[in-house]
Design a protein around this motif. Structure first.
Motif, PDB file in Angstrom:
ATOM      1  N   ALA A  14       0.832  -1.203   0.000  1.00  8.96           N
ATOM      2  CA  ALA A  14       0.000   0.000   0.000  1.00  8.96           C
ATOM      3  C   ALA A  14       0.864   1.249   0.000  1.00  8.96           C
ATOM      4  O   ALA A  14       0.557   2.235  -0.691  1.00  8.96           O
ATOM      5  N   SER A  15       1.968   1.223   0.752  1.00  4.42           N
ATOM      6  CA  SER A  15       2.853   2.389   0.785  1.00  4.42           C
ATOM      7  C   SER A  15       3.517   2.607  -0.567  1.00  4.42           C
ATOM      8  O   SER A  15       3.624   3.751  -1.041  1.00  4.42           O
ATOM      9  N   VAL A  16       3.963   1.528  -1.212  1.00  2.88           N
ATOM     10  CA  VAL A  16       4.617   1.668  -2.518  1.00  2.88           C
ATOM     11  C   VAL A  16       3.637   2.157  -3.571  1.00  2.88           C
ATOM     12  O   VAL A  16       3.949   3.051  -4.370  1.00  2.88           O
ATOM     13  N   GLN A  17       2.426   1.609  -3.577  1.00  2.00           N
ATOM     14  CA  GLN A  17       1.447   2.038  -4.571  1.00  2.00           C
ATOM     15  C   GLN A  17       1.010   3.473  -4.334  1.00  2.00           C
ATOM     16  O   GLN A  17       0.756   4.217  -5.289  1.00  2.00           O
ATOM     17  N   THR A  18       0.919   3.877  -3.078  1.00  2.03           N
ATOM     18  CA  THR A  18       0.586   5.280  -2.796  1.00  2.03           C
ATOM     19  C   THR A  18       1.698   6.206  -3.252  1.00  2.03           C
ATOM     20  O   THR A  18       1.447   7.282  -3.806  1.00  2.03           O
ATOM     21  N   ALA A  19       2.949   5.807  -3.026  1.00  2.00           N
ATOM     22  CA  ALA A  19       4.075   6.633  -3.434  1.00  2.00           C
ATOM     23  C   ALA A  19       4.163   6.757  -4.953  1.00  2.00           C
ATOM     24  O   ALA A  19       4.511   7.826  -5.477  1.00  2.00           O
ATOM     25  N   LEU A  20       3.827   5.692  -5.675  1.00  2.00           N
ATOM     26  CA  LEU A  20       3.902   5.749  -7.132  1.00  2.00           C
ATOM     27  C   LEU A  20       2.673   6.427  -7.727  1.00  2.00           C
ATOM     28  O   LEU A  20       2.780   7.140  -8.738  1.00  2.00           O
ATOM     29  N   GLY A  21       1.505   6.205  -7.166  1.00  2.00           N
ATOM     30  CA  GLY A  21       0.294   6.804  -7.716  1.00  2.00           C
ATOM     31  C   GLY A  21       0.055   8.228  -7.271  1.00  2.00           C
ATOM     32  O   GLY A  21      -0.516   9.028  -8.015  1.00  2.00           O
ATOM     33  N   GLN A  22       0.485   8.555  -6.053  1.00  3.03           N
ATOM     34  CA  GLN A  22       0.316   9.916  -5.518  1.00  3.03           C
ATOM     35  C   GLN A  22       1.643  10.371  -4.926  1.00  3.03           C
ATOM     36  O   GLN A  22       1.828  10.398  -3.701  1.00  3.03           O
ATOM     37  N   PRO A  23       2.611  10.695  -5.743  1.00  2.12           N
ATOM     38  CA  PRO A  23       3.941  11.052  -5.210  1.00  2.12           C
ATOM     39  C   PRO A  23       3.934  12.319  -4.378  1.00  2.12           C
ATOM     40  O   PRO A  23       4.844  12.539  -3.575  1.00  2.12           O
ATOM     41  N   GLU A  24       2.911  13.161  -4.531  1.00  2.00           N
ATOM     42  CA  GLU A  24       2.872  14.380  -3.733  1.00  2.00           C
ATOM     43  C   GLU A  24       2.670  14.101  -2.253  1.00  2.00           C
ATOM     44  O   GLU A  24       2.924  14.978  -1.413  1.00  2.00           O
ATOM     45  N   VAL A  25       2.251  12.873  -1.916  1.00  2.00           N
ATOM     46  CA  VAL A  25       2.078  12.522  -0.506  1.00  2.00           C
ATOM     47  C   VAL A  25       3.425  12.420   0.197  1.00  2.00           C
ATOM     48  O   VAL A  25       3.559  12.772   1.366  1.00  2.00           O
ATOM     49  N   TYR A  26       4.452  11.971  -0.532  1.00  2.00           N
ATOM     50  CA  TYR A  26       5.764  11.765   0.070  1.00  2.00           C
ATOM     51  C   TYR A  26       6.768  12.843  -0.331  1.00  2.00           C
ATOM     52  O   TYR A  26       7.670  13.163   0.455  1.00  2.00           O
ATOM     53  N   LEU A  27       6.659  13.383  -1.553  1.00  2.00           N
ATOM     54  CA  LEU A  27       7.605  14.390  -2.031  1.00  2.00           C
ATOM     55  C   LEU A  27       7.030  15.779  -1.811  1.00  2.00           C
ATOM     56  O   LEU A  27       5.918  16.084  -2.253  1.00  2.00           O
ATOM     57  N   ASN A  28       7.761  16.600  -1.153  1.00  2.00           N
ATOM     58  CA  ASN A  28       7.298  17.956  -0.852  1.00  2.00           C
ATOM     59  C   ASN A  28       7.714  18.903  -1.972  1.00  2.00           C
ATOM     60  O   ASN A  28       8.588  19.747  -1.827  1.00  2.00           O
ATOM     61  N   CYS A  29       7.073  18.749  -3.137  1.00  2.00           N
ATOM     62  CA  CYS A  29       7.366  19.612  -4.269  1.00  2.00           C
ATOM     63  C   CYS A  29       6.058  19.915  -5.009  1.00  2.00           C
ATOM     64  O   CYS A  29       5.158  19.077  -5.066  1.00  2.00           O
ATOM     65  N   ASP A  30       5.975  21.095  -5.577  1.00  2.00           N
ATOM     66  CA  ASP A  30       4.752  21.517  -6.257  1.00  2.00           C
ATOM     67  C   ASP A  30       4.605  20.893  -7.642  1.00  2.00           C
ATOM     68  O   ASP A  30       3.492  20.844  -8.180  1.00  2.00           O
ATOM     69  N   CYS A  31       5.698  20.407  -8.212  1.00  2.00           N
ATOM     70  CA  CYS A  31       5.615  19.872  -9.564  1.00  2.00           C
ATOM     71  C   CYS A  31       4.865  18.546  -9.617  1.00  2.00           C
ATOM     72  O   CYS A  31       4.352  18.171 -10.672  1.00  2.00           O
ATOM     73  N   CYS A  32       4.801  17.831  -8.483  1.00  2.00           N
ATOM     74  CA  CYS A  32       4.106  16.545  -8.470  1.00  2.00           C
ATOM     75  C   CYS A  32       2.627  16.687  -8.133  1.00  2.00           C
ATOM     76  O   CYS A  32       1.894  15.692  -8.230  1.00  2.00           O
TER      77      CYS A  32
END
Length: 813
Positions: free
Chosen positions: A666-684
């Protein structure tokens, strides 16, 4: 994207510059002081939602340390007591290994005394176990144990008639013994590093030897024996014990050479080997050849299983309420399930329990009241704020308690809600009631276990932790288990009934709750129940004494008892038991001896109650049944019925599951499908209003390459065409390059219009070459992203189609 090209890029640490340190010197000092204060209290912080004073925070921290020290101490005692008999047997085996004279046939070598310790399948728990074994062997006195076997009794007699010989212990692990040289070096260094008084260092003076040479150990042992000249004859030759903790993990060739060398030096150095086995004795026979096995004089020692240790820990900590903090039904079920289905690790259970204790005292403002010695003069009551009172009044158990007071005493109920001072005065009494509930619960639970063990029907056997879990859920007193036990008690004959009442009375007298009191004012509920049971015993004794000795009858009623049990057991746990099986079972555990044939049952005689005393005996049996039912329904009620039980019972399950039951997919799929959850950048982040757009619009070219490939991967079927996947990936990247193209200002456009047509064509061709992506770069990024998806287990290659890959996961989060 924010200059993030690959997951394999190097990461460098850039320390902050020294500029500005002088100007902010005071701020730095204050920050360091705050950081030190934070670590001083183990991360405990003031809870702002209740405006908690710092003194209350310190009390919570002190209660956490005291509670956890109490738990760890009791757990260590339980683990030590569980293996007391085995530790005593190991102690006697080691200290008597060289005390007997070998009078058998002369052999070219002596057999090396070897103990095989079966410690269980969970290897991480072996560290604590073998440390206890090493401490026991090194001790000068054997551990107290129960009844020993005949061989152990003989050995113990030999050792008690003389002084115990000293033993020195080393523990060798496979990670430190990769070859023979490292194994000998580790053993010798541990023996020489024991710091024995009077032993000289054999490396000082004379010929210098290597640190893995057995002559070093031999000379050290000789100096050790010379230092014991003034001691008794038995203590002049201490035993050297070598523990091979994880036998299955050792290199077998190294073990063969090591055992052979120790056997050859046995006439000069008395070695004893202890091998820790996690599986079975087959590992020993498969790992060592016959020539090496013939040098070993083995003996088996079976340690207690992890499940039995877990039951003993739960009984000591929670059933008998020897600790302040208790665990609710759902967290306890989570702990037991994780123990059974994952690792069988007692150490893991202890780690999870520590997390529960830490979270309870760290985040619960009412944990300052979780004190076993809380009285009206406690400092914690003076530190309660308005926020604490609000939390107390919001507890479900407190609201239920106030609702009950509305019917009996409405004025007191009103004061509990409105008057904080009156509530403070009532808190010690409520806590004392909860403490008495725990004590009474533990004693009556022991009586339930005693009642279950009285009958030999296997259908009744429920584990102790299963019964305790039912009690926590509140389903124990309403289950069919207790009525069935009562029905078996009612069917006992007069002799067995008398034995049952005597054992019942003895159980209550041996309980710490029923110790003699100096005055009747100090008596508790269990003292009054003891008086009731003693009265029943006296009346039954007087009744049976009046029965004539010659009034005996054939015990053909045994079959009727079996038929009655058969009828009542059909409803037990929704199951059905055949009549033949129940009739063949004896009701009472003490009647299992002797012949069980039909003729033997008919000829067995019991005391018959005369018709004149039959009515009194029936009333007495009925009173026994009612007393048992009243004990269970009074003292085995669910803890949720007690006011303020939330202070002492931890019942939060979500945080525990999040901490100890991770979901990597679930964590990997969330990171790949919604990268803005883990990466603090506006481009995602998707643009505003993207919720109404299609999934293709959600695939942003500014996101990471692996994220783009994953979103395209979700749209594919079972077989994915690599060329189509690459083409779609390249189109998304090209769309991103086109959207980032900068438009020329109007003034520059007008100036360019006045130029020649040749210059305009040249600029157009240059811009086209600039915006066009390099196909080699796109291909390299595509290959890198596909390799990462393959590494994470989303795809795999297939031989059905060379230009396709197979999809392995389904579902999207």
């Amino acid at each position: 994207m924010d200059e993030f090209d690959s997951l394999t890029d190097g990461v460098f640490f850039v320390p902050p510059s020294t500029a500005g340190k002088i100007a902010g010197k005071s701020k730095t000092k204050s920050g360091k002081a705050a950081q030190l204060e934070h670590f001083k209290l183990d991360g405990f912080q003031q809870l702002k939602d209740v405006s908690e004073p710092i003194e209350a925070m310190e009390i919570r921290h002190a209660l956490f340390n005291r509670e956890w020290e109490l738990m760890t101490g009791r757990i260590e005692n339980v683990m030590r007591n569980m293996n007391t008999m085995v530790l005593s047997a190991i102690y006697n085996f080691v200290h008597n290994a060289y005390s007997r004279q070998y009078s058998n046939a002369v052999m070219p070598f002596l057999e090396l005394p070897t103990g095989l310790i079966f410690a269980g399948i969970n290897v991480p728990d072996h560290d604590l176990l073998f440390q206890q074994i090493a401490q026991t062997i090194s001790s000068s006195t054997p551990p107290s144990s129960g009844p020993l076997e005949a061989d152990d009794m003989e050995q113990d007699h030999n050792t008690t008639t003389s002084a115990r010989s000293a033993s020195h212990v080393v523990i060798l692990q496979s990670k430190d013994c990769t070859n023979l040289k490292s194994a000998q070096k580790s053993m010798i260094e541990q023996f020489l590093g024991l710091g024995i008084a009077g032993a000289t260092n054999p490396l000082e003076g004379g010929t210098r030897l290597q640190n893995y040479d057995m002559l070093v150990l031999e000379r050290w042992y000789q100096s050790l024996c010379e230092s014991n000249d003034g001691a008794s004859e038995e203590r002049k030759q201490p035993t050297l014990v070598v523990i091979l903790q994880d036998f299955e993990s050792f290199d077998y060739d190294t073990l063969q050479d090591f055992i052979t060398i120790c056997s050859n030096y046995q006439d000069r150095i008395p070695f004893v080997l202890l091998m820790g086995l996690a599986t079975s004795i087959d590992a020993l026979h498969q790992g060592l050849p016959k020539a090496v096995l013939s040098r070993l004089q083995t003996r088996k020692f079976q340690m207690q299983q992890s499940s039995e240790c877990l039951t003993a820990i739960i009984e000591d900590l929670f059933i008998h309420a020897n600790v302040g903090l208790m665990v609710g039904s759902l967290p306890l079920k989570q702990l037991i399930d994780q123990f059974i289905h994952y690792n069988f690790s007692v150490g893991g259970f202890i780690s999870n329990l520590k997390y529960i204790v830490m979270h309870h005292f760290y985040a619960n403002p009412l944990s300052i009241l979780c004190d076993r010695s809380l009285t009206a003069q406690s400092k914690a009551l003076d530190l309660l704020t308005t926020g604490h009172f609000d939390h107390l009044r919001m507890l479900p158990s407190f609201q239920q308690y106030v609702e009950g007071k509305l019917e009996s005493d409405p004025q007191e109920a009103e004061m509990l809600i409105l008057d904080d001072e009156f509530l403070v005065q009532q808190i010690p009494d409520l806590v004392q009631g909860l403490r008495e509930y725990h004590q009474n619960f533990g004693m009556i639970f022991d009586f339930l276990w005693f009642l279950q063990t009285r009958f030999s029907i296997s259908l009744l056997k429920k584990p102790k932790r299963a019964l305790y879990f039912m009690a926590l859920e509140g389903s124990l007193i309403n289950s069919s288990h207790i009525p069935f036990l009562q029905s078996l008690v009612r069917k006992l004959d007069s002799n067995n009934m008398m034995i049952f009442v005597e054992d019942w009375l003895r159980l209550f007298k041996e309980s710490p709750q029923c110790v003699p009191k100096q005055s009747t004012a100090l008596e508790n509920a269990m003292d009054r129940e003891l008086v009731v049971v003693q009265s029943i015993r006296d009346r039954m004794t007087a009744l049976l004494d009046n029965v004539s000795e010659d009034s005996v009858t054939s015990s053909s009623e045994t079959e009727d008892i079996g038929e009655d049990i058969d009828k009542s057991s059909k409803t037990l746990d929704g199951g059905f038991v055949k009549k033949r099986k129940l009739v063949s079972l004896n009701v009472y555990a003490h009647e299992t001896d002797g012949r069980q044939t039909r003729i033997a049952k008919k000829t067995r005689e019991t005391t018959r109650i005369p018709k004149g005393a039959l009515g009194a005996y029936t009333l007495l049996v009925k009173e026994i049944d009612e007393t048992i039912s009243r004990l269970f329904r009074t003292y085995l009620v669910c803890h949720t019925s007690m006011p303020l039980n939330e202070i002492y019972y931890y019942s939060q399950i979500a945080i525990q599951q999040k901490a100890f039951l991770p979901q990597p997919r679930a964590s990997v799929q969330t990171a790949l499908g919604q990268p803005e959850v883990y990466l603090n950048c506006d481009c995602c982040r998707p643009p505003s209003g993207s919720a109404d757009q299609s999934l293709a619009d959600m695939v942003l070219p500014t996101q990471h390459d692996t994220c783009i490939l994953y979103k395209l991967y979700v749209e594919c079927g079972r077989m994915i065409n690599m060329y189509d996947w690459f083409t779609a990936f390249g189109m998304i990247l090209e769309r991103g390059e086109q959207s980032t193209g900068v438009e020329e200002p109007p003034a520059k456009k007008r100036a360019g219009a006045k130029g020649s047509r040749v210059g305009s064509k040249a600029r157009t061709k240059e811009n086209a070459n600039t915006n066009k992506l390099d196909q080699k770069d796109v291909q390299a990024r595509f290959i890198s992203g596909v390799a990462e998806l393959q590494f994470m287990g989303f795809i795999k290659s297939t031989t059905r189609k060379t230009d396709h890959v197979m999809r392995l996961t389904w579902g999207n989060i």
